[in-house]
Design a protein around this motif. Structure first.
Motif, PDB file in Angstrom:
ATOM      1  N   PHE A 180      52.245   9.143  57.354  1.00  0.00           N
ATOM      2  CA  PHE A 180      51.019   8.358  57.509  1.00  0.00           C
ATOM      3  C   PHE A 180      51.245   7.442  58.706  1.00  0.00           C
ATOM      4  O   PHE A 180      51.822   6.364  58.565  1.00  0.00           O
ATOM      5  CB  PHE A 180      50.734   7.547  56.249  1.00  0.00           C
ATOM      6  CG  PHE A 180      50.647   8.382  55.007  1.00  0.00           C
ATOM      7  CD1 PHE A 180      49.799   9.474  54.945  1.00  0.00           C
ATOM      8  CD2 PHE A 180      51.418   8.080  53.898  1.00  0.00           C
ATOM      9  CE1 PHE A 180      49.722  10.257  53.795  1.00  0.00           C
ATOM     10  CE2 PHE A 180      51.348   8.853  52.748  1.00  0.00           C
ATOM     11  CZ  PHE A 180      50.495   9.949  52.704  1.00  0.00           C
ATOM     12  N   ASP A 195      55.606   1.233  53.747  1.00  0.00           N
ATOM     13  CA  ASP A 195      54.309   1.508  53.119  1.00  0.00           C
ATOM     14  C   ASP A 195      54.103   2.999  52.859  1.00  0.00           C
ATOM     15  O   ASP A 195      53.502   3.382  51.859  1.00  0.00           O
ATOM     16  CB  ASP A 195      53.162   0.946  53.977  1.00  0.00           C
ATOM     17  CG  ASP A 195      53.117  -0.574  53.913  1.00  0.00           C
ATOM     18  OD1 ASP A 195      53.823  -1.144  53.061  1.00  0.00           O
ATOM     19  OD2 ASP A 195      52.391  -1.183  54.716  1.00  0.00           O
ATOM     20  N   VAL A 234      55.831   3.488  49.726  1.00  0.00           N
ATOM     21  CA  VAL A 234      55.136   2.824  48.613  1.00  0.00           C
ATOM     22  C   VAL A 234      54.054   3.752  48.048  1.00  0.00           C
ATOM     23  O   VAL A 234      53.875   3.834  46.832  1.00  0.00           O
ATOM     24  CB  VAL A 234      54.521   1.481  49.056  1.00  0.00           C
ATOM     25  CG1 VAL A 234      53.642   0.912  47.954  1.00  0.00           C
ATOM     26  CG2 VAL A 234      55.614   0.487  49.410  1.00  0.00           C
ATOM     27  N   VAL A 235      53.351   4.467  48.920  1.00  0.00           N
ATOM     28  CA  VAL A 235      52.298   5.379  48.446  1.00  0.00           C
ATOM     29  C   VAL A 235      52.880   6.362  47.426  1.00  0.00           C
ATOM     30  O   VAL A 235      52.289   6.614  46.379  1.00  0.00           O
ATOM     31  CB  VAL A 235      51.647   6.146  49.623  1.00  0.00           C
ATOM     32  CG1 VAL A 235      50.627   7.153  49.119  1.00  0.00           C
ATOM     33  CG2 VAL A 235      50.984   5.175  50.591  1.00  0.00           C
ATOM     34  N   GLY A 236      54.078   6.865  47.710  1.00  0.00           N
ATOM     35  CA  GLY A 236      54.729   7.751  46.755  1.00  0.00           C
ATOM     36  C   GLY A 236      55.188   7.011  45.509  1.00  0.00           C
ATOM     37  O   GLY A 236      54.997   7.484  44.390  1.00  0.00           O
ATOM     38  N   LEU A 276      54.045   4.478  44.048  1.00  0.00           N
ATOM     39  CA  LEU A 276      52.965   4.065  43.140  1.00  0.00           C
ATOM     40  C   LEU A 276      52.688   5.110  42.058  1.00  0.00           C
ATOM     41  O   LEU A 276      52.098   4.804  41.028  1.00  0.00           O
ATOM     42  CB  LEU A 276      51.683   3.793  43.937  1.00  0.00           C
ATOM     43  CG  LEU A 276      51.629   2.443  44.669  1.00  0.00           C
ATOM     44  CD1 LEU A 276      50.513   2.426  45.690  1.00  0.00           C
ATOM     45  CD2 LEU A 276      51.445   1.309  43.675  1.00  0.00           C
ATOM     46  N   ASN A 277      53.132   6.336  42.303  1.00  0.00           N
ATOM     47  CA  ASN A 277      52.910   7.407  41.333  1.00  0.00           C
ATOM     48  C   ASN A 277      53.429   7.053  39.935  1.00  0.00           C
ATOM     49  O   ASN A 277      52.801   7.365  38.942  1.00  0.00           O
ATOM     50  CB  ASN A 277      53.598   8.689  41.830  1.00  0.00           C
ATOM     51  CG  ASN A 277      53.306   9.882  40.944  1.00  0.00           C
ATOM     52  OD1 ASN A 277      52.153  10.124  40.593  1.00  0.00           O
ATOM     53  ND2 ASN A 277      54.326  10.616  40.569  1.00  0.00           N
ATOM     54  N   VAL A 326      51.833  -2.823  42.494  1.00  0.00           N
ATOM     55  CA  VAL A 326      52.283  -2.708  43.875  1.00  0.00           C
ATOM     56  C   VAL A 326      53.659  -3.342  44.061  1.00  0.00           C
ATOM     57  O   VAL A 326      54.507  -2.808  44.777  1.00  0.00           O
ATOM     58  CB  VAL A 326      51.256  -3.372  44.821  1.00  0.00           C
ATOM     59  CG1 VAL A 326      51.796  -3.467  46.224  1.00  0.00           C
ATOM     60  CG2 VAL A 326      49.953  -2.575  44.819  1.00  0.00           C
ATOM     61  N   ARG A 386      56.858  -1.465  45.629  1.00  0.00           N
ATOM     62  CA  ARG A 386      57.519  -1.867  46.877  1.00  0.00           C
ATOM     63  C   ARG A 386      59.024  -1.955  46.673  1.00  0.00           C
ATOM     64  O   ARG A 386      59.815  -1.561  47.532  1.00  0.00           O
ATOM     65  CB  ARG A 386      56.970  -3.204  47.381  1.00  0.00           C
ATOM     66  CG  ARG A 386      55.530  -3.110  47.888  1.00  0.00           C
ATOM     67  CD  ARG A 386      55.057  -4.422  48.470  1.00  0.00           C
ATOM     68  NE  ARG A 386      55.598  -4.677  49.778  1.00  0.00           N
ATOM     69  CZ  ARG A 386      55.103  -4.169  50.904  1.00  0.00           C
ATOM     70  NH1 ARG A 386      54.041  -3.395  50.848  1.00  0.00           N
ATOM     71  NH2 ARG A 386      55.652  -4.428  52.058  1.00  0.00           N
ATOM     72  N   ARG A 440      59.591   9.681  50.522  1.00  0.00           N
ATOM     73  CA  ARG A 440      58.264   9.635  49.911  1.00  0.00           C
ATOM     74  C   ARG A 440      58.205  10.496  48.657  1.00  0.00           C
ATOM     75  O   ARG A 440      57.714  10.079  47.615  1.00  0.00           O
ATOM     76  CB  ARG A 440      57.236  10.160  50.923  1.00  0.00           C
ATOM     77  CG  ARG A 440      56.295   9.121  51.400  1.00  0.00           C
ATOM     78  CD  ARG A 440      55.339   9.569  52.440  1.00  0.00           C
ATOM     79  NE  ARG A 440      55.177  10.979  52.661  1.00  0.00           N
ATOM     80  CZ  ARG A 440      54.447  11.486  53.639  1.00  0.00           C
ATOM     81  NH1 ARG A 440      53.806  10.668  54.454  1.00  0.00           N
ATOM     82  NH2 ARG A 440      54.332  12.767  53.805  1.00  0.00           N
ATOM     83  N   THR A 447      58.251   9.375  44.164  1.00  0.00           N
ATOM     84  CA  THR A 447      57.316   9.741  43.095  1.00  0.00           C
ATOM     85  C   THR A 447      58.053  10.065  41.798  1.00  0.00           C
ATOM     86  O   THR A 447      57.433  10.352  40.793  1.00  0.00           O
ATOM     87  CB  THR A 447      56.452  10.976  43.475  1.00  0.00           C
ATOM     88  OG1 THR A 447      57.303  12.120  43.566  1.00  0.00           O
ATOM     89  CG2 THR A 447      55.714  10.779  44.781  1.00  0.00           C
TER      90      THR A 447
END
Ligand SMILES: Nc1ncnc2c1ncn2[C@@H]1O[C@H](COP(=O)(O)OP(=O)(O)OP(=O)(O)O)[C@@H](O)[C@H]1O
Ligand SMILES: [Mg+2]
Lengths: 327, 250
Positions: free
Chosen positions: B97, B104, B107-109, B111-112, B117, B121, B156, B160
């Motif tokens: 991304f 960040d 972080v997207v991964g 959050l799974n 948040v 992190r 990433r 997850t």
């Protein structure tokens, strides 16, 4: 920026915006500020789907129109308070955003943008050519006047402009808060990821379609509330005023010029450009009609040419550089 | 080492077929992966390796055949559901991304599996340290070089918390030193985190040292499988994959 500094700026902004109507006695000048806040609010709403999620919706004006028509029709014919009407209008707008999203989010890039314009076009033509909508007289191109039922908060009708100013200020603050909250929450991360790579995002456990629909519904709801407010403020609705293309483009432009996907960008651009538009119209509007638009368009082109990334990203980068060199 | 039969089957694919129009990219492939294994998947360009991964990861459904994961039939589920069940994957062509920092991205991964948040992190930071990108956390992912981008893909997917990790050519384009580090990392992912792994790789040395078992694809069909020694001796494999010339050179 340090925490303290941020709060100081916030305090200054709060005091200034709350005391503004006491300092500005001229109702036209106040209208100026109402316009600024309305556009800042609308651009902030667009930014959620167009900026954070990167879906270039060009027809957000359709939700503005839906909000305006729903609350107005219900106020005029059913005597329903616009406060209730605008929540209903927001619901209708969110529902339509959901339907539209289901169909159009599968399209990619510019096809998605085009389809949003198409929907605006269809609904606009539909309203223009119908004398009645759902049994209520809407009088096509003529539109509906909102009757004066006496100063009352419940009716959202006021003799002066001060009350309208405070209402849109509240809208704006709440809208900005929602935008900030989304940006810093789980949803904000997901939308930012969707913005760059949808396939990779879904491989990380994110329901991409669901997220885009959610963002689109929130954006539509916010925009519709702005439409309801506007209709009460100018006391009329007609297709050219609340379902125009220019409105959709204007909302999108403010967010894009200010900096798509940033919290402050759309606000800053609206604060700068909405008054510029008004000012140019006030100066040139009476001499040569259309000349103000030429200058306005020229100003926009210059900004886009010289700072394509947007005003706010540009300014914050410069600020960082200045801080860096000062050390 | 525990005998093959005593281990739980994590993934089982039966008679998987994928057709793109007239092209049969994957042709009647059956395979299984046991808990704690590293399974190699090899084959010439266009053999259908990535296509097989895409079906396991839910990018598209198989034309026919069944896939089960931890005993549950999963063929045809969308990507995000596969991930939530515990299938993580990296992309052959890295997909960072670019508008986000390295942290960040991760972080997207994270959050799974994280409730908020803040904890995501924290987990993302730990994961980045684990893959050796801790010092690049605050850099924009736009500024990473290829070895770093491959690690970011790994971080990433790892964030997850997968039970099964699909690695699509994480060593491609890396020099021997960098790919040696990645081999080490992949091993640690299995040993320290207990994650079952399928690796696609063209680097033969890597696949031979890493894998417990190897499947060989040729033009969509499975032509051999077995331990690295078995596979490298299989005449079919030597002919179809290594190529006669390359074999002669070795
Ligand atoms: N989405 C798709 N649509 C159409 N054809 C596809 C698609 N994906 C893969 N193919 C075709 O399927 C075949 C197998 O491709 P695949 O990417 O699975 O090969 P691969 O084994 O991963 O090769 P490589 O080692 O080059 O990565 C190729 O002929 C490819 O062109
Ligand atoms: Mg491949």
């Amino acid at each position: 920026m340090s925490r303290n500094k941020k709060w100081i700026w916030f305090g200054i902004g709060a005091v200034f915006s709350i005391t503004l109507p006491m300092m500005v006695s001229n109702p036209y000048a106040l209208q100026f500020f109402i316009n600024m806040l309305l556009f800042a609010y609308l651009a902030t709403g667009w930014n959620i789907i167009g900026g954070y999620a990167g879906q270039m919706a060009l027809g957000n004006g359709v939700y503005f129109g839906i909000g305006a028509y729903v609350s107005t029709v219900l106020f005029v014919y059913e005597n329903l308070s616009p406060w209730v009407g605008m929540v209903l209008g927001g619901g209708v707008a969110a529902f339509i955003a959901l339907l539209m999203g289901r169909m159009t989010f599968r399209l990619s890039g510019s096809y998605f943008s085009l389809s949003t314009v198409a929907v605006l076009h269809v609904i606009r033509l539909f309203v223009l050519s119908s004398n009645r909508l759902f049994g209520y007289e809407t009088r096509g191109a003529q539109g509906i006047y909102v009757p004066w039922r006496g100063q009352s908060f419940l009716n959202m009708q006021f003799e002066g402009k001060t009350e309208y100013y405070y209402i849109i200020l509240a809208f704006f603050v709440i809208g900005l808060f929602i935008s900030w909250w989304i940006k810093t929450s789980r949803m904000g991360y997901y939308l930012a990821a969707i913005n760059t790579n949808q396939e990779a995002t879904s491989s990380l456990g994110v329901n991409v379609m669901g997220m885009k629909l959610k963002a689109s519904c929130i954006s539509a709801f916010m925009t519709a509330l702005g439409g309801s407010f506007y209709a009460q403020f100018i006391m009329m609705v007609d297709p050219s005023r609340v379902l125009g293309y220019d409105l959709s483009v204007q909302i999108m432009l403010y967010a894009a010029i200010g900096g798509r996907g940033t919290l402050a960008g759309p606000v800053i651009a609206a604060f700068l450009l909405a008054p510029l538009n008004d000012l140019l119209r006030a100066v040139f509007g009476t001499t040569v009609s259309g000349l103000s638009l030429v200058f306005y368009g020229l100003a926009l082109m210059l900004i886009i040419y010289f700072i394509p990334q947007g005003i706010w990203p540009y300014v914050s980068e410069k600020l960082k550089e200045m801080k860096g060199s000062a050390k | 080492m525990i005998a093959d039969k005593e281990r739980r089957t994590v993934l089982e694919a039966r008679n998987i077929v994928k057709q793109f129009g007239g092209l049969t990219a994957v042709n009647n492939v059956s395979m299984h992966v046991n808990e704690g294994e590293i399974v190699g998947l090899i084959g010439a360009n266009g053999a259908g390796k990535t296509t097989l991964f895409n079906m396991i990861a839910g990018v598209f459904p198989p034309t026919s055949g069944r896939i089960s994961f931890m005993g549950q039939e999963i063929q045809g589920l969308p990507c995000h559901k596969m991930c939530r069940l515990g299938i993580g994957r990296t992309y052959q062509i890295v997909k960072p991304f670019v508008n986000l920092s390295v942290l960040d991205n991760t972080v997207v991964g994270a959050l799974n599996q994280c409730k908020d948040v803040k904890s995501a992190r924290e987990k993302a930071r730990k994961t980045l340290d684990f893959v050796g990108l801790g010092h690049r956390m605050d850099v924009s992912s736009r500024n990473l070089n290829l070895p770093e981008l491959k690690r970011l893909e790994l971080a990433r997917a790892l964030a997850t918390e997968p039970k099964l990790l699909l690695l699509d050519e994480v060593m491609a384009g890396l020099n021997p030193t960098d790919s040696g580090r990645v081999i080490e990392l992949v091993r640690r992912i299995r040993d320290e985190r207990g994650i079952t792994i399928i690796v696609i790789e063209h680097v033969m040395k890597a696949i031979m040292t890493l894998s417990n078992r190897i499947y060989v694809l040729n033009q969509g069909s499975l032509v051999a499988d077995g331990t690295p020694e078995e596979v490298s001796k299989n005449p079919e494999v030597i002919k179809s994959y290594f190529g006669e010339k390359r074999y002669a050179k070795n």
